[in-house]
Design a protein around this motif. Sequence first.
Motif, PDB file in Angstrom:
ATOM      1  N   SER A 138       0.845  -1.199   0.000  1.00 49.93           N
ATOM      2  CA  SER A 138       0.000   0.000   0.000  1.00 49.93           C
ATOM      3  C   SER A 138       0.872   1.237   0.000  1.00 49.93           C
ATOM      4  O   SER A 138       1.787   1.350   0.830  1.00 49.93           O
ATOM      5  N   VAL A 139       0.606   2.154  -0.917  1.00 52.76           N
ATOM      6  CA  VAL A 139       1.367   3.386  -1.013  1.00 52.76           C
ATOM      7  C   VAL A 139       0.416   4.552  -1.265  1.00 52.76           C
ATOM      8  O   VAL A 139      -0.711   4.358  -1.723  1.00 52.76           O
ATOM      9  N   GLN A 140       0.906   5.740  -0.991  1.00 52.17           N
ATOM     10  CA  GLN A 140       0.134   6.936  -1.308  1.00 52.17           C
ATOM     11  C   GLN A 140       0.365   7.330  -2.759  1.00 52.17           C
ATOM     12  O   GLN A 140       1.384   6.975  -3.364  1.00 52.17           O
ATOM     13  N   ALA A 141      -0.592   8.056  -3.308  1.00 51.93           N
ATOM     14  CA  ALA A 141      -0.458   8.539  -4.677  1.00 51.93           C
ATOM     15  C   ALA A 141       0.852   9.310  -4.837  1.00 51.93           C
ATOM     16  O   ALA A 141       1.227  10.095  -3.960  1.00 51.93           O
ATOM     17  N   GLY A 142       1.531   9.035  -5.941  1.00 56.15           N
ATOM     18  CA  GLY A 142       2.830   9.634  -6.198  1.00 56.15           C
ATOM     19  C   GLY A 142       4.000   8.772  -5.759  1.00 56.15           C
ATOM     20  O   GLY A 142       5.149   9.081  -6.095  1.00 56.15           O
ATOM     21  N   GLY A 143       3.702   7.727  -5.018  1.00 61.46           N
ATOM     22  CA  GLY A 143       4.755   6.852  -4.521  1.00 61.46           C
ATOM     23  C   GLY A 143       5.215   5.834  -5.552  1.00 61.46           C
ATOM     24  O   GLY A 143       4.756   5.817  -6.697  1.00 61.46           O
ATOM     25  N   SER A 144       6.126   4.975  -5.122  1.00 61.89           N
ATOM     26  CA  SER A 144       6.726   3.977  -6.009  1.00 61.89           C
ATOM     27  C   SER A 144       6.719   2.604  -5.355  1.00 61.89           C
ATOM     28  O   SER A 144       6.747   2.483  -4.126  1.00 61.89           O
ATOM     29  N   LEU A 145       6.691   1.598  -6.193  1.00 62.37           N
ATOM     30  CA  LEU A 145       6.861   0.205  -5.775  1.00 62.37           C
ATOM     31  C   LEU A 145       7.642  -0.526  -6.860  1.00 62.37           C
ATOM     32  O   LEU A 145       7.586  -0.156  -8.044  1.00 62.37           O
ATOM     33  N   ARG A 146       8.328  -1.555  -6.445  1.00 66.29           N
ATOM     34  CA  ARG A 146       9.034  -2.413  -7.402  1.00 66.29           C
ATOM     35  C   ARG A 146       8.552  -3.840  -7.200  1.00 66.29           C
ATOM     36  O   ARG A 146       8.738  -4.410  -6.115  1.00 66.29           O
ATOM     37  N   LEU A 147       7.936  -4.376  -8.236  1.00 67.85           N
ATOM     38  CA  LEU A 147       7.462  -5.758  -8.194  1.00 67.85           C
ATOM     39  C   LEU A 147       8.525  -6.687  -8.768  1.00 67.85           C
ATOM     40  O   LEU A 147       9.231  -6.336  -9.711  1.00 67.85           O
ATOM     41  N   SER A 148       8.625  -7.877  -8.173  1.00 70.32           N
ATOM     42  CA  SER A 148       9.540  -8.902  -8.663  1.00 70.32           C
ATOM     43  C   SER A 148       8.772 -10.176  -8.947  1.00 70.32           C
ATOM     44  O   SER A 148       7.791 -10.487  -8.260  1.00 70.32           O
ATOM     45  N   CYS A 149       9.237 -10.908  -9.929  1.00 65.57           N
ATOM     46  CA  CYS A 149       8.657 -12.196 -10.295  1.00 65.57           C
ATOM     47  C   CYS A 149       9.816 -13.176 -10.439  1.00 65.57           C
ATOM     48  O   CYS A 149      10.594 -13.086 -11.391  1.00 65.57           O
ATOM     49  N   VAL A 150       9.937 -14.064  -9.454  1.00 66.92           N
ATOM     50  CA  VAL A 150      10.987 -15.078  -9.490  1.00 66.92           C
ATOM     51  C   VAL A 150      10.490 -16.257 -10.305  1.00 66.92           C
ATOM     52  O   VAL A 150       9.432 -16.821 -10.008  1.00 66.92           O
ATOM     53  N   ALA A 151      11.259 -16.627 -11.312  1.00 63.19           N
ATOM     54  CA  ALA A 151      10.844 -17.693 -12.217  1.00 63.19           C
ATOM     55  C   ALA A 151      11.672 -18.949 -11.982  1.00 63.19           C
ATOM     56  O   ALA A 151      12.885 -18.872 -11.752  1.00 63.19           O
TER      57      ALA A 151
END
Length: 122
Positions: A11-24
């Motif tokens: 959960s982040v506020q508008a304007g924020g950042s996240l980095r998603l990872s997908c381990v294969a």
Amino acid sequence: HVQLVESGGGSVQAGGSLRLSCVASGITVSSACMGWFRQAPGKEREGVAAIDTDGITRYTDAVKGRFTISKDNAKNILSLQMNSLQPEDTAIYYCATEPYGLGSLDKSDYFDWGQGTQVTVS
């Protein structure tokens, strides 16, 4: 047997950042076409970003300039850097493999899917 495991949502506020990872596992990311999709409540699953075996990327218009898809070949991980997040980006995000080499954003072209990670922007 291909297995994809996403992480990095939150959960982040508008304007924020996240980095998603997908381990294969069961597939070599460097030689695969892969993509990120998202599904908001009550909506169809939609393609967000795709990357082909040559590293050519494609984005849906709604995220161009804000999201970046990339591969870490050494770790066999697909990533999605998401900046300037907006409430309309709220969804469950999935990674998937595309066996036809199209670099498509059409979910019908994708075969193996992860379980998803929730992204909430307020």
